[in-house]
Scaffold this motif. Structure first.
Motif, PDB file in Angstrom:
ATOM      1  N   GLY A 616       0.810  -1.218   0.000  1.00 30.88           N
ATOM      2  CA  GLY A 616       0.000   0.000   0.000  1.00 30.88           C
ATOM      3  C   GLY A 616       0.825   1.241   0.000  1.00 30.88           C
ATOM      4  N   GLY A 617       2.082   1.151   0.514  1.00 32.51           N
ATOM      5  CA  GLY A 617       2.937   2.326   0.569  1.00 32.51           C
ATOM      6  C   GLY A 617       3.341   2.822  -0.794  1.00 32.51           C
ATOM      7  N   LYS A 618       3.276   1.938  -1.788  1.00 27.61           N
ATOM      8  CA  LYS A 618       3.674   2.344  -3.142  1.00 27.61           C
ATOM      9  C   LYS A 618       2.536   2.982  -3.925  1.00 27.61           C
ATOM     10  N   LYS A 619       1.350   2.939  -3.399  1.00 22.44           N
ATOM     11  CA  LYS A 619       0.230   3.488  -4.169  1.00 22.44           C
ATOM     12  C   LYS A 619       0.343   4.991  -4.344  1.00 22.44           C
ATOM     13  N   GLU A 620       1.059   5.609  -3.427  1.00 18.53           N
ATOM     14  CA  GLU A 620       1.200   7.062  -3.538  1.00 18.53           C
ATOM     15  C   GLU A 620       1.924   7.466  -4.800  1.00 18.53           C
ATOM     16  N   SER A 621       2.885   6.612  -5.241  1.00 21.86           N
ATOM     17  CA  SER A 621       3.641   6.935  -6.450  1.00 21.86           C
ATOM     18  C   SER A 621       2.856   6.668  -7.707  1.00 21.86           C
ATOM     19  N   GLN A 622       1.677   6.063  -7.591  1.00 24.19           N
ATOM     20  CA  GLN A 622       0.903   5.751  -8.779  1.00 24.19           C
ATOM     21  C   GLN A 622      -0.275   6.695  -8.964  1.00 24.19           C
ATOM     22  N   LYS A 623      -0.186   7.888  -8.355  1.00 23.00           N
ATOM     23  CA  LYS A 623      -1.274   8.849  -8.512  1.00 23.00           C
ATOM     24  C   LYS A 623      -1.323   9.418  -9.917  1.00 23.00           C
ATOM     25  N   TRP A 624      -0.261   9.298 -10.703  1.00 22.80           N
ATOM     26  CA  TRP A 624      -0.261   9.775 -12.079  1.00 22.80           C
ATOM     27  C   TRP A 624       0.175   8.655 -13.008  1.00 22.80           C
ATOM     28  N   ARG A 625      -0.280   8.722 -14.181  1.00 18.99           N
ATOM     29  CA  ARG A 625       0.103   7.743 -15.191  1.00 18.99           C
ATOM     30  C   ARG A 625       1.281   8.291 -15.988  1.00 18.99           C
ATOM     31  N   PRO A 626       2.093   7.432 -16.617  1.00 11.35           N
ATOM     32  CA  PRO A 626       3.272   7.917 -17.365  1.00 11.35           C
ATOM     33  C   PRO A 626       2.883   8.757 -18.580  1.00 11.35           C
ATOM     34  N   GLU A 627       3.563   9.858 -18.766  1.00  7.17           N
ATOM     35  CA  GLU A 627       3.329  10.735 -19.911  1.00  7.17           C
ATOM     36  C   GLU A 627       4.665  11.182 -20.488  1.00  7.17           C
ATOM     37  N   GLY A 628       4.659  11.471 -21.760  1.00  7.52           N
ATOM     38  CA  GLY A 628       5.840  12.045 -22.403  1.00  7.52           C
ATOM     39  C   GLY A 628       7.005  11.088 -22.524  1.00  7.52           C
ATOM     40  N   ARG A 629       6.724   9.823 -22.796  1.00  2.18           N
ATOM     41  CA  ARG A 629       7.815   8.868 -22.981  1.00  2.18           C
ATOM     42  C   ARG A 629       8.298   8.885 -24.424  1.00  2.18           C
ATOM     43  N   LEU A 630       9.633   8.796 -24.543  1.00  2.00           N
ATOM     44  CA  LEU A 630      10.224   8.747 -25.880  1.00  2.00           C
ATOM     45  C   LEU A 630      10.521   7.310 -26.276  1.00  2.00           C
ATOM     46  N   HIS A 631      11.274   6.595 -25.459  1.00  2.00           N
ATOM     47  CA  HIS A 631      11.558   5.181 -25.689  1.00  2.00           C
ATOM     48  C   HIS A 631      12.162   4.623 -24.414  1.00  2.00           C
ATOM     49  N   GLN A 632      12.234   3.294 -24.350  1.00  2.00           N
ATOM     50  CA  GLN A 632      12.797   2.626 -23.183  1.00  2.00           C
ATOM     51  C   GLN A 632      14.317   2.710 -23.229  1.00  2.00           C
ATOM     52  N   HIS A 633      14.927   2.917 -22.053  1.00  2.00           N
ATOM     53  CA  HIS A 633      16.375   3.081 -21.965  1.00  2.00           C
ATOM     54  C   HIS A 633      17.028   1.728 -21.699  1.00  2.00           C
ATOM     55  N   GLY A 634      17.300   0.999 -22.747  1.00  2.00           N
ATOM     56  CA  GLY A 634      18.010  -0.272 -22.618  1.00  2.00           C
ATOM     57  C   GLY A 634      17.310  -1.221 -21.672  1.00  2.00           C
ATOM     58  N   LYS A 635      18.085  -1.821 -20.768  1.00  2.00           N
ATOM     59  CA  LYS A 635      17.568  -2.780 -19.794  1.00  2.00           C
ATOM     60  C   LYS A 635      17.449  -2.194 -18.403  1.00  2.00           C
ATOM     61  N   LEU A 636      17.646  -0.908 -18.273  1.00  2.00           N
ATOM     62  CA  LEU A 636      17.559  -0.294 -16.955  1.00  2.00           C
ATOM     63  C   LEU A 636      16.130  -0.295 -16.460  1.00  2.00           C
ATOM     64  N   THR A 637      15.979  -0.531 -15.157  1.00  2.00           N
ATOM     65  CA  THR A 637      14.671  -0.481 -14.512  1.00  2.00           C
ATOM     66  C   THR A 637      14.743   0.462 -13.335  1.00  2.00           C
ATOM     67  N   LEU A 638      13.561   0.922 -12.891  1.00  2.00           N
ATOM     68  CA  LEU A 638      13.490   1.809 -11.741  1.00  2.00           C
ATOM     69  C   LEU A 638      13.865   1.043 -10.486  1.00  2.00           C
ATOM     70  N   LEU A 639      14.581   1.686  -9.582  1.00  2.00           N
ATOM     71  CA  LEU A 639      15.090   1.010  -8.391  1.00  2.00           C
ATOM     72  C   LEU A 639      13.979   0.611  -7.429  1.00  2.00           C
ATOM     73  N   HIS A 640      12.907   1.412  -7.320  1.00  2.00           N
ATOM     74  CA  HIS A 640      11.856   1.154  -6.341  1.00  2.00           C
ATOM     75  C   HIS A 640      10.739   0.288  -6.894  1.00  2.00           C
ATOM     76  N   THR A 641      10.314   0.526  -8.132  1.00  2.00           N
ATOM     77  CA  THR A 641       9.153  -0.175  -8.682  1.00  2.00           C
ATOM     78  C   THR A 641       9.528  -1.336  -9.577  1.00  2.00           C
ATOM     79  N   GLY A 642      10.727  -1.304 -10.147  1.00  2.00           N
ATOM     80  CA  GLY A 642      11.120  -2.357 -11.075  1.00  2.00           C
ATOM     81  C   GLY A 642      10.600  -2.169 -12.484  1.00  2.00           C
ATOM     82  N   ASP A 643       9.878  -1.090 -12.740  1.00  2.00           N
ATOM     83  CA  ASP A 643       9.403  -0.825 -14.100  1.00  2.00           C
ATOM     84  C   ASP A 643      10.574  -0.424 -14.990  1.00  2.00           C
ATOM     85  N   PRO A 644      10.419  -0.625 -16.308  1.00  2.00           N
ATOM     86  CA  PRO A 644      11.491  -0.191 -17.224  1.00  2.00           C
ATOM     87  C   PRO A 644      11.688   1.322 -17.133  1.00  2.00           C
ATOM     88  N   LEU A 645      12.967   1.737 -17.160  1.00  2.00           N
ATOM     89  CA  LEU A 645      13.293   3.166 -17.149  1.00  2.00           C
ATOM     90  C   LEU A 645      13.141   3.709 -18.559  1.00  2.00           C
TER      91      LEU A 645
END
Length: 1000
Positions: A616-645
């Motif tokens: 439940g503590g991570k729900k705060e970071s999901q108050k917005w949806r991703p916008e303005g993405r250009l492309h995925q940066h290789g194999k890097l992922t976010l440190l906290h969520t594990g989503d692709p960077l």
């Protein structure tokens, strides 16, 4: 009376005759100067080599002495030579060596030097000292004063032991009259001179001069030792009527005609308008003759120019010949000193717009630019209407006949500057008018714009400079320049308002290697490009919103409760930000889509947001949806969520010209070095960083500063292995030391950054304001300011033209001048306000290069190199012409019998025919066209041996030498020399007569 008879009182009335007189002080000063210059005693140097007096390096020293109140200048002229070694000096000392000047009198290796001091030509000396009146209008005329000066130098030579020749200049300086002396151990040479206005009849030939020479030396021996004779006759050719000057003046009327086209505006003229060669001097020389071999008297002469063993040629260049390129540069450069503004020249508000007639002020214009309505893109059947529309605003207030430039010329220039305005090229060039249509054909050797800080040779700025230069010279002068500049600025305004990119400019930010005006035009192009992209985006967004309204209604009726919540939160934020984006505030400009599109995108999402975690503590970071993405940066992922960077879409940094960079630097420097000033300076410089952080947060929900650093500055994210207490290898990941500093700018910016995509952010680059600043800058330029901005482009173009012409002629001296110009101009033009005088020197060097090339072409035309059919003869003529440009005098191979001598002979004979013949004889066939007369031969001479068709010599020079004992038969044999020159209005004898002073 008693006092008068006192013997002691009479002591004070005795005159002291040991006090030095003014004359003695004068002699002492001469000796002092000779001592200071180390001219005491004899100096041993190597004998003169052939031509050394001409090719060697001459130096001089000067000082000032006075005889009472009369000031004299004493000058030491000497040829720079290496001194003899000690061994050579010992060998020389074993013999009875004469002074160096006496040895030079007999040297035949340097007779008739083409370029030297007159005393060097007359006596063949390598070193001498001249005493002359210091003031240019003073002269030693009386015989008594001349004798005092001669006595002074004789005493000085005797006291010091100096063996250098001392001369005294007498009479008016224009007559070049010198008398002097040279003394050695037991020998003395007196230098005497005679100068008359007319040649005496009895001395108008060799036999009469021999009589003078023999009587002067008064040799007691019988028979007289042989006299060596050297003779030179000089012929001057001034009449070039039979050879037309090859340079044709440009047809200025054709420059604006349809048959030539606008391309002529991009070319600078080149060449001399008059013949840069005024005279050709032919010297025929008989170097080594003896008295009895040749006959030359008032009845008969063996001196046939065609039979002379040596021919040499030199040319006299016209003084400051009128050259087209030089005139263009000079007249354009004169504009830099003018102070008139465009309004003063054209007599009205030059940049008046028709906005006043429409009652539309600037606030309405800005509101029109920012209001959220569909942008109307005008459809023109031809872009030629675009070119003429701006001009109509001006001609509406000014009659056509008052314009400095006619409509025909103006249309041609504008079509040359803006080729995308041509009706027939509209479809082809409209798609490429983004600026990428600049050709890259400029040769690597000609890319001088970065060195000169000008502009590429195919750019709009470069073409504008050439057109302004031509308009200044042919179409109205300074008023024409102001008129064309006014039209140019109106065209820039029109292109900005209608989203038409300026052609001839490369895409991207301003190139700081180019001139400031070029940077301003590039900045304007950036503004037009941003404005066009924004307007196109609004138009597309409006069309999408209207076209997808029905789909959005269906989607809204079928959505889940969670979707509605997300939609409401996002829609509220979007709506609030959308209204802010359309505000009229000059500080807030956004490039956002409508909220209806945002609602459509949120409705298409599933109820569970991608990347949502169970905690439940991570729900705060999901108050917005991703916008303005250009492309995925290789194999890097976010440190906290594990989503692709994902790499976000970011704003491009604001382009800046060099003057804006200077202003920014001054502002930052004024903040000082205090902690508060440093903090404020860092915040001012971090605007782009903050924008990128907000874009990154919007594209990567749930990200942290470490994620941003891994993408933005990988070096500041350290990954290293270490061994823990259990002995296992663990990978440690942490920020660098500078990122951990408390209160660092990165951490503060990250805390204040909000997840806002680039299209919703405040613009880093306010193209509307910057475009108006550029146009305001262009409008405020005076013609003089404009000239200074474009002068590097003109110098660049002129140098390219000189290099192009030189590559055809292949002249080494011009290549050296070009290299010197490049080196000098590169250092000078890198500054914003170069020295005017130094710029004049560069222009003078360019003019000199043009004159040299024009002389080369003149000589090639006169010697008929292109008409020569034989390869060997043509190569010989090319070498000969090239040498004439580089050397003061060039020997003719084969003299009068060689191919070059044959052409020279024809030139003189044809000129003689035109000068002396009647009208009937003047129409005779030129000698080169007569059959059987390919060159000079014995048929061209009369039976008496004189040249029948060759003109008489302009000047005759004769040198007589011998070695005889003087004054007694048992005296030492010493050199005797007499030089004679006979011109039309001058007769000069310069004699050097040596005598033995051991017993006399």
């Amino acid at each position: 009376m008693a006092a008068d008879s006192d013997p002691e009182s009479e002591v004070f009335e005795i005159t002291d005759f040991t006090t030095a007189s003014e004359w003695e002080r004068f002699v002492s000063k001469i000796e002092e100067v000779l001592n200071n210059w180390k001219l005491i005693g004899s100096t041993a140097k190597k004998p003169l080599e052939k031509g050394e007096l001409t090719s060697g390096i001459w130096e001089e020293k000067s000082d000032e002495i006075s005889f009472a109140d009369y000031k004299f200048s004493i000058t030491h002229h000497y040829l720079k030579q290496e001194s003899l070694t000690d061994k050579e000096i010992k060998e020389e000392s074993e013999e009875d060596v004469l002074p160096e000047a006496m040895q030079d009198l007999l040297s035949m290796n340097n007779d008739f030097p083409p370029r030297a001091h007159c005393l060097v030509r007359w006596y063949g000396l390598r070193e001498f000292v001249i005493i002359s009146p210091a003031a240019s209008n003073d002269a030693v005329i009386s015989e008594s004063k001349c004798n005092i000066l001669l006595s002074s130098i004789s005493i000085a030579l005797g006291n010091t032991g100096c063996q250098v020749t001392l001369f005294v200049q007498v009479q008016q300086k224009s007559r070049r009259m010198y008398v002097g002396a040279c003394e050695g151990p037991g020998v003395r040479t007196d230098f005497e001179m005679v100068h008359l206005r007319k040649v005496p009849n009895q001395y108008n030939h060799l036999s009469g001069l021999l009589d003078i020479f023999k009587s002067k030396i008064g040799c007691p021996l019988t028979p007289l030792p042989p006299i060596s004779v050297a003779i030179r006759f000089t012929y001057v050719l001034q009449d070039w009527q039979q050879y037309s000057w090859p340079q044709q003046p440009p047809d200025f009327d054709a420059l604006v005609g349809g048959e030539v086209g606008g391309l002529e505006f991009g070319k600078l003229p080149f060449g001399a308008c008059e013949d840069p060669i005024s005279e050709l001097h032919l010297a025929t020389t008989w170097p080594h003759l003896t008295e009895g071999i040749i006959v030359d008297n008032d009845v008969y002469s063996d001196l046939d120019a065609l039979q002379a063993p040596q021919w040499s040629v030199r040319v006299r260049k016209a003084d400051n010949p009128q050259c087209l390129l030089g005139d263009f540069l000079t007249e354009f450069f004169k504009l830099c000193r003018r102070k008139e503004s465009t309004d003063e020249l054209l007599g009205r508000a030059a940049f008046e717009d028709e906005s006043k007639a429409e009652n539309a002020d600037i606030s309405q214009a800005l509101q029109k630019l920012t209001e959220p309505t569909a942008v109307h893109m005008p459809r023109l059947s031809t872009m030629s209407n675009m070119v003429h529309s701006a001009r109509k605003r001006m001609h509406r207030h000014r009659r056509v006949e008052e314009s400095p430039i006619s409509n025909e010329v103006l249309n041609s220039i504008l079509l040359f500057l803006f080729p995308d305005a041509a009706a027939d090229a509209f479809n082809a060039k409209r798609s490429t008018s983004r600026g990428s249509n600049v050709a890259t054909f400029e040769d690597e050797g000609c890319t001088l714009y970065s060195q000169f800080k000008s502009a590429p040779s195919d750019s709009l700025t470069y073409k504008l400079a050439l057109c302004l230069c031509m308009v200044n010279f042919y179409h109205g002068g300074m008023r024409g320049v102001a008129h064309l500049w006014q039209e140019f600025v109106l065209e820039m305004r029109y292109r900005l308002e209608n989203n038409y990119l300026v052609p001839g400019l490369t895409t991207g930010p301003p190139d700081l290697k180019c001139c400031l005006l070029h940077q301003k035009l590039q900045m304007l192009n950036c503004c037009i490009e941003r404005k066009k992209a924004r307007d196109d985006g609004r138009k597309q967004a409006t069309e999408n919103a209207l076209g997808g309204s029905m789909d959005r209604k269906v989607s809204n009726s079928k959505g889940t409760t969670d979707d509605r919540d997300v939609k409401e939160n996002k829609g509220e934020s979007s709506q609030q930000k959308s209204w802010e984006s359309w505000s009229d505030s000059e500080d807030e400009f956004f490039e956002c889509l409508s909220d209806t599109e945002d609602l459509k995108v949120s409705e298409m999402k599933d109820g569970t947001t991608k990347g949502e975690v169970k905690d439940g503590g991570k729900k705060e970071s999901q108050k917005w949806r991703p916008e303005g993405r250009l492309h995925q940066h290789g194999k890097l992922t976010l440190l906290h969520t594990g989503d692709p960077l994902c790499v976000p879409v970011t704003q491009e940094p604001a382009p800046m010209t060099e003057d804006l960079l200077e202003e920014q630097s001054e502002v930052l420097a004024k903040l000082g070095t205090s902690a508060e000033g440093a903090h404020l300076r860092a915040r001012m410089q971090s605007a782009c960083l903050l924008s990128d952080m907000e874009s990154f947060k919007a594209a990567n929900p749930g990200c942290c500063l470490e994620d941003f650093v891994r993408w933005y500055s990988p070096r500041d994210y350290i990954e290293e292995e270490y061994t823990d207490e259990a002995g296992d290898k663990v990978l440690r990941k942490e920020l660098s030391a500078r990122m951990k500093i408390p209160g660092n700018m990165w951490a503060e910016a990250w805390e204040t950054a909000k997840p806002i995509p680039a299209r919703r952010q405040r613009r880093l680059f306010d193209d509307t304001r910057e475009a108006e600043k550029v146009l305001h800058y262009l409008v405020g330029l005076k013609p003089a300011d404009l000239t200074r901005h474009l002068l590097p482009c003109i110098l660049h173009a002129a140098l390219l033209k000189v290099k192009e012409e030189e590559s055809i002629e292949d002249i080494p001296s011009v290549r050296k001048i070009i290299q010197h110009i490049i080196t000098h101009a590169s250092k000078l033009l890198r500054y914003s306000n170069p020295d005017i005088k130094k710029l004049e020197e560069i222009i003078s060097q360019i003019i000199a290069s043009e004159a040299i090339i024009a002389r080369s072409r003149s000589l090639q035309a006169k010697f008929g190199i292109k008409k020569c059919e034989k390869e060997e003869e043509r190569e010989e003529l090319e070498r000969f012409v090239s040498s004439l440009l580089e050397q003061p005098e060039v020997p003719v191979i084969g003299a009068g019998r060689g191919p070059t001598g044959s052409i020279i002979y024809k030139l003189f004979v044809n000129a003689q025919r035109l000068a002396e013949s009647t009208e009937e004889a003047a129409t005779l066939t030129p000698i080169e066209d007569e059959p059987g007369k390919a060159g000079p031969s014995d048929e061209h001479r009369s039976s008496s041996g004189a040249v029948s068709e060759f003109p008489p010599p302009t000047g005759r020079e004769i040198i007589l030498r011998t070695t005889v004992p003087r004054p007694a038969p048992y005296s030492k044999s010493l050199p005797q020399r007499m030089y004679c020159v006979m011109l039309k209005d001058e007769f000069r004898l310069a004699g050097a007569f040596s005598s033995d002073t051991s017993f006399f």
